[in-house]
Motif scaffolding. Structure first.
Motif, PDB file in Angstrom:
ATOM      1  N   ARG A  80       1.849  -5.410 -78.558  1.00 36.61           N
ATOM      2  CA  ARG A  80       0.852  -6.383 -79.009  1.00 36.61           C
ATOM      3  C   ARG A  80       0.473  -7.354 -77.889  1.00 36.61           C
ATOM      4  N   VAL A  81      -0.793  -7.256 -77.456  1.00 38.18           N
ATOM      5  CA  VAL A  81      -1.329  -8.084 -76.377  1.00 38.18           C
ATOM      6  C   VAL A  81      -2.716  -8.566 -76.779  1.00 38.18           C
ATOM      7  N   ALA A 116     -10.852  -3.043 -64.440  1.00 36.93           N
ATOM      8  CA  ALA A 116      -9.473  -2.621 -64.187  1.00 36.93           C
ATOM      9  C   ALA A 116      -8.533  -3.129 -65.270  1.00 36.93           C
ATOM     10  N   HIS A 117      -8.658  -4.400 -65.617  1.00 39.08           N
ATOM     11  CA  HIS A 117      -7.777  -5.029 -66.609  1.00 39.08           C
ATOM     12  C   HIS A 117      -7.956  -4.407 -67.992  1.00 39.08           C
ATOM     13  N   VAL A 118      -9.192  -4.365 -68.463  1.00 36.80           N
ATOM     14  CA  VAL A 118      -9.443  -3.851 -69.806  1.00 36.80           C
ATOM     15  C   VAL A 118      -9.279  -2.333 -69.838  1.00 36.80           C
ATOM     16  N   GLY A 119      -9.538  -1.666 -68.724  1.00 33.53           N
ATOM     17  CA  GLY A 119      -9.276  -0.230 -68.671  1.00 33.53           C
ATOM     18  C   GLY A 119      -7.817   0.099 -68.926  1.00 33.53           C
ATOM     19  N   VAL A 120      -6.930  -0.711 -68.377  1.00 31.90           N
ATOM     20  CA  VAL A 120      -5.498  -0.507 -68.663  1.00 31.90           C
ATOM     21  C   VAL A 120      -5.223  -0.792 -70.132  1.00 31.90           C
ATOM     22  N   LEU A 121      -5.749  -1.903 -70.669  1.00 30.06           N
ATOM     23  CA  LEU A 121      -5.535  -2.209 -72.088  1.00 30.06           C
ATOM     24  C   LEU A 121      -6.029  -1.063 -72.967  1.00 30.06           C
ATOM     25  N   CYS A 158       1.827  -4.739 -70.111  1.00 28.80           N
ATOM     26  CA  CYS A 158       1.802  -3.775 -71.218  1.00 28.80           C
ATOM     27  C   CYS A 158       3.148  -3.062 -71.359  1.00 28.80           C
ATOM     28  N   ASP A 159       3.802  -2.762 -70.243  1.00 34.03           N
ATOM     29  CA  ASP A 159       5.141  -2.178 -70.319  1.00 34.03           C
ATOM     30  C   ASP A 159       6.087  -3.117 -71.068  1.00 34.03           C
ATOM     31  N   LEU A 160       6.031  -4.402 -70.720  1.00 35.51           N
ATOM     32  CA  LEU A 160       6.882  -5.375 -71.395  1.00 35.51           C
ATOM     33  C   LEU A 160       6.511  -5.498 -72.865  1.00 35.51           C
ATOM     34  N   ALA A 161       5.222  -5.505 -73.157  1.00 33.92           N
ATOM     35  CA  ALA A 161       4.795  -5.592 -74.556  1.00 33.92           C
ATOM     36  C   ALA A 161       5.274  -4.378 -75.348  1.00 33.92           C
TER      37      ALA A 161
END
Length: 308
Positions: free
Chosen positions: A278-279, A298-303, A268-271
């Motif tokens: 956009r991811v 964990a994954h979707v919580g970050v998104l 997400c930092d890179l995006a």
């Protein structure tokens, strides 16, 4: 805005024989992981055949459709089966990725997660294998390039098994960077560092069995993140397999739930830096149900947090 989640009840109708690891219960575990997160839910549409044909020839699609049994199972290879609802489920998985790509490119959300099955990253151009029928994420990448006119798209695959299908489908595509980490040696036997694609646009990162998060962090920081930065993608797609978790029964990497959160944060930092955040992420593997639920959370919580 918040994170979009695409799913459909049809994906529960892809039934496997008793004891098969790629079971409908996986989606129930994913739903447990998503519970409590602030998400916008959307139905995954059926894929348009023109999208499937971006990666698979018509004769292969017809062969898959003909293989659908009236009852019971049709076995396509040693571990890939079809039930009466399997083709419909696979088309929902492809359609969900394509709809998520459309929504994120169209600024309806910064990111999206596709909670569908069967997975797709082992499906080669004319071969169903490894539980997979159609290359959902590769098809989504081609839709972003050919339908939306993006110039560069990146696919990052962190499933414990190499995404040989995605690699096959995108091997000749200079507009797409494919970066994949995988335990080696392990099924399907591909994913060596010297597999670089027709245009040098493949980045394969073999990881030794028994290695954990520290080795993964170092490998991504050394090999994947610099290539993503240099490539400057306009969209990042993720093949989100959670079978590198230490509790997963099908492999031997020792990642913990926090490692999936770390990797998602880094992507997400890179995006944010490269493509406006956009991811689009799509479910691949993950076969311990409790580990799958925790890793998806964990994954979707970050998104979800990063998509606000």
């Amino acid at each position: 805005m918040t994170t979009l989640v695409y799913s459909h009840p049809d994906c529960l109708d892809h039934r496997e024989p008793p004891g098969h690891p790629e079971q409908a219960a996986r989606l129930l575990a994913v739903e447990r992981g998503l519970a409590g997160l602030d998400l916008e839910r959307r139905e995954a549409p059926l894929a348009d055949v023109t999208d499937v044909l971006r990666c698979h020839p018509a004769q292969y699609v017809a062969r898959v459709e003909r293989a659908v049994p009236q009852q019971g199972w049709a076995q396509l290879d040693g571990d890939t089966y079809m039930a009466p609802g399997s083709c419909q489920a696979a088309l929902r998985a492809v359609g969900g990725v394509c709809a998520a790509v459309d929504a994120v490119i169209g600024a309806q959300a910064r990111n999206a997660f596709v909670a569908c099955r069967p997975p797709g990253h082992h499906a080669e151009r004319e071969t169903a294998m490894g539980f997979c029928l159609f290359g959902s994420v590769a098809i989504g990448a081609k839709r972003a390039l050919d339908h939306h006119g993006l110039a560069r798209v990146a696919v990052v695959d962190f499933d414990v098994h190499h995404g040989n299908g995605t690699q096959d489908l995108l091997w000749d595509e200079p507009r797409c960077l494919f970066a994949s980490s995988q335990q080696m040696p392990l099924y399907p036997g591909s994913g060596f560092a010297d597999e670089r694609g027709a245009h040098g646009q493949m980045v394969n990162v073999p990881l030794r069995g028994g290695s954990g998060g520290a080795e993964m962090h170092a490998a991504y920081q050394r090999e994947v993140f610099p290539r993503l930065t240099a490539f400057q993608p306009e969209l990042i797609l993720i093949s989100a397999g959670f079978d590198a978790h230490a509790d997963d029964p099908l492999a031997g990497l020792m990642w913990r739930t926090a490692d999936f959160a770390w990797l998602t944060e880094q992507l997400c930092d890179l995006a944010d830096a490269l493509c406006g955040g956009r991811v689009v992420s799509a479910l691949e593997g993950g076969y311990d149900l409790d580990a799958l639920a925790a890793s998806v959370a964990a994954h979707v919580g970050v998104l979800q947090r990063r998509g606000q």
